[in-house]
Design a protein around this motif. Sequence first.
Motif: not given
Length: 186
Positions: A104-133
């Motif tokens: 349960t904690m892992v799933y809750d943490a994954l939700d928090k990480l998704s929010l953090l990822e959205e915050l950090l990469f909100k200004d990246f388009d799909e192409g930039e995200m693909s290139t970054l990965r």
Amino acid sequence: MQRDFYLHENLPFVVHVVANRMHQLMSIVFDRSFNLKVAEWHLMATLHEAGPITQAEISRLQRTDKVAISRMVIALQKRGLLVRTLGGRDNRHQLVALTAPGETMVYDALDKLSLLEELLFKDFDEGEMSTLRKGLQKLRLATDNAQVQAVGMPPSSLTLQRRSGREGLTLSELLRLESGQSVPSE
């Protein structure tokens, strides 16, 4: 002739700074939300992906010394997030697994990480995200190769996948590859 040098333009330095900042952000999230250290989260996420495995296997996958893994397992077990059971072919190995509250904690943490990822990469388009990965994956392979050459460290899971010619291997398949065993083809 002396070459101009600007530390803020040196890519290994910039990557180091960004990695430290990411670690600090993750530390804040995990500490405030779950009273976890990033390394403890990493251990729990590894168990979530791999299922029950030994502490030695966790150590290999995370490239963390066995003593540190043992201490984290004990601490997380006291909190009721992990359990150790006998397993393996002959029941001589202790397997570490997440408990229901740990999952349960892992799933809750994954939700928090998704929010953090959205915050950090909100200004990246799909192409930039693909290139970054792709760029980070190449950088990870390059650092693996440099470690192998410099100090003889074993290759990481990403390097093992690349060498096997397959991607998306499970952690148990990676453990078999790492120990020199074959992995059945798809």
